[in-house]
Design an enzyme around this catalytic site. Structure first.
Site, mmCIF file in Angstrom:
data_model
loop_
_atom_site.group_PDB
_atom_site.id
_atom_site.type_symbol
_atom_site.label_atom_id
_atom_site.label_comp_id
_atom_site.label_asym_id
_atom_site.label_seq_id
_atom_site.Cartn_x
_atom_site.Cartn_y
_atom_site.Cartn_z
ATOM 1 N N LEU A 1 0.841 -1.215 0.000
ATOM 2 C CA LEU A 1 0.000 0.000 0.000
ATOM 3 C C LEU A 1 0.864 1.248 0.000
ATOM 4 C CD1 LEU A 1 -2.416 -1.094 2.891
ATOM 5 C CD2 LEU A 1 -2.864 -1.207 0.424
ATOM 6 N N ASP B 1 3.151 -5.458 3.270
ATOM 7 C CA ASP B 1 3.506 -4.337 4.155
ATOM 8 C C ASP B 1 3.990 -4.790 5.534
ATOM 9 O OD1 ASP B 1 2.831 -1.750 2.745
ATOM 10 O OD2 ASP B 1 0.976 -2.865 2.421
ATOM 11 N N GLU C 1 5.413 -2.188 13.423
ATOM 12 C CA GLU C 1 4.866 -1.314 14.469
ATOM 13 C C GLU C 1 3.337 -1.312 14.491
ATOM 14 O OE1 GLU C 1 5.875 3.000 15.816
ATOM 15 O OE2 GLU C 1 4.825 3.137 13.919
ATOM 16 N N ASP C 2 2.735 -1.501 13.317
ATOM 17 C CA ASP C 2 1.276 -1.375 13.251
ATOM 18 C C ASP C 2 0.525 -2.549 13.878
ATOM 19 O OD1 ASP C 2 1.213 1.140 12.028
ATOM 20 O OD2 ASP C 2 1.868 0.210 10.155
ATOM 21 N N ARG D 1 -3.598 -5.964 5.518
ATOM 22 C CA ARG D 1 -2.596 -6.064 6.570
ATOM 23 C C ARG D 1 -3.109 -6.778 7.816
ATOM 24 N NH1 ARG D 1 1.085 -1.286 7.956
ATOM 25 N NH2 ARG D 1 2.073 -3.149 8.818
ATOM 26 N N ARG E 1 -6.961 4.523 9.505
ATOM 27 C CA ARG E 1 -6.735 3.136 9.917
ATOM 28 C C ARG E 1 -7.277 2.818 11.318
ATOM 29 N NH1 ARG E 1 -2.346 1.128 6.840
ATOM 30 N NH2 ARG E 1 -2.675 1.945 4.749
ATOM 31 N N HIS F 1 -0.676 8.582 9.928
ATOM 32 C CA HIS F 1 -0.724 8.007 11.270
ATOM 33 C C HIS F 1 -0.319 9.105 12.255
ATOM 34 C CE1 HIS F 1 0.056 3.641 9.792
ATOM 35 N NE2 HIS F 1 -1.105 3.635 10.413
ATOM 36 N N CYS G 1 7.907 2.849 12.132
ATOM 37 C CA CYS G 1 7.080 1.750 11.606
ATOM 38 C C CYS G 1 7.822 0.423 11.541
ATOM 39 C CB CYS G 1 6.616 2.057 10.186
ATOM 40 S SG CYS G 1 6.211 3.763 9.893
HETATM 41 C C1 CIR Z 1 0.704 0.934 4.928
HETATM 42 O O1 CIR Z 1 0.060 1.649 4.153
HETATM 43 O O2 CIR Z 1 0.169 0.324 5.844
HETATM 44 C C2 CIR Z 1 2.201 0.817 4.727
HETATM 45 N N1 CIR Z 1 2.518 0.966 3.348
HETATM 46 C C3 CIR Z 1 2.937 1.864 5.549
HETATM 47 C C4 CIR Z 1 2.748 1.703 7.027
HETATM 48 C C5 CIR Z 1 3.540 2.677 7.807
HETATM 49 N N2 CIR Z 1 3.407 2.407 9.192
HETATM 50 C C6 CIR Z 1 3.466 3.334 10.140
HETATM 51 O O3 CIR Z 1 3.510 4.520 9.850
HETATM 52 N N3 CIR Z 1 3.391 2.908 11.392
#
Ligand code: CIR
Length: 253
Positions: free
Chosen positions: A18, A60, A65-66, A85, A131, A161, A248
């Site tokens: 993404l 991804d 971190e997510d 994700r 998100r 974020h 991240c």
């Molecule tokens: C996404 O869109 O989920 C990934 N391409 C990027 C996630 C970045 N994560 C973050 O800032 N904690």
């Protein structure tokens, strides 16, 4: 002090993940080099690195971190807001069981990405974003408050974020860009301000004796050094192409 970090090698599918940026397709070889340098930098900060292998089914998933919110006492497995994700949390839950007895979960219809959560000492700031929805933020606030922490929900205006535009360096000092420069929820903190053109450098991480920052942001680096922090600079171009920053790429605890 952080003792541990979890990182995950990006797979070849990363280039199809993404993104909202128009910086072009990532170069996979460069990406691996940049990830390797990131892991080396963390080691220099004195942490034990748990390094997970790449998962091609989750493009991804290097942005670990997510998938969770971690403290020294408990873990919260998130419920990532992007459909592609969401399955990443299965592997992470299994890994976290090796470290934690106390694990909480964000449950549907709540969604939450760890990138929307900033811990500043005993206070968690929880962004509502594309998100993380209100219900996910509410659940996390309830969890952290049940564990004796404070929780504040911060609806985002523009940032992807919460931590896209803010970081905590300790000693009451926050790094702030964009909508966080004058935000009432953060007025009690001292601020290291980041200009609009250097906004990407607001996503930095303090890991023990160092602050890791993206390469090429001289003013941010200077301000940090003047504030007494040692910096490590890392080339982040291939992560930036997929909306990723320094925070991240790891879970730190
Ligand atoms: C996404 O869109 O989920 C990934 N391409 C990027 C996630 C970045 N994560 C973050 O800032 N904690």
């Amino acid at each position: 002090m952080f003792k541990n970090v979890i990182v995950k090698t990006p797979g070849e599918s990363y280039v199809n993940g993404l993104t909202t940026s128009d910086l072009g397709k990532p170069d996979y070889e460069k990406l691996l080099e940049q990830h390797k340098a990131y892991v080396e930098a963390l080691k220099k900060c004195g942490v034990e690195v748990t390094h997970l292998p790449a998962s091609e089914e989750f493009p991804d998933s290097t942005f670990v971190e997510d998938t969770a919110v971690l403290t020294s006492e408990f873990a919260v497995v998130s419920n990532p807001g992007a459909h592609s994700r969401n399955g990443e949390i299965k592997e992470m839950e299994a890994v976290l069981k090796d470290f934690y007895e106390k694990i909480f979960y964000i449950k549907a219809p709540g969604t939450l990405d760890g990138g929307d959560v900033l811990q500043a000492d005993n206070h968690f700031y929880i962004g509502i974003s594309e998100r993380t929805n209100e219900e996910g933020a509410r659940q996390l606030k309830e969890i952290v408050e049940s564990e004796g922490y404070k929780g504040t929900i911060v609806p985002l205006e523009k940032f992807f974020h919460l931590k896209t535009g803010i970081a905590y360096l300790g000693n009451n000092l926050i790094v702030a860009a964009g909508e966080f420069l004058d935000h009432p929820d953060f007025e009690q903190y001292d601020k290291l301000t980041v200009s609009a053109e250097d906004e990407y450098s607001a996503n930095c991480i303090r890991v023990n004796d160092y602050v890791i920052i993206p390469k090429g942001y001289e003013e941010t680096k200077r301000k940090m050094n003047e504030a007494g922090y040692k910096t490590i600079e890392l080339e982040m171009s291939e992560f930036q192409k997929q909306d990723g920053g320094l925070s991240c790429l790891s879970l730190r605890f």
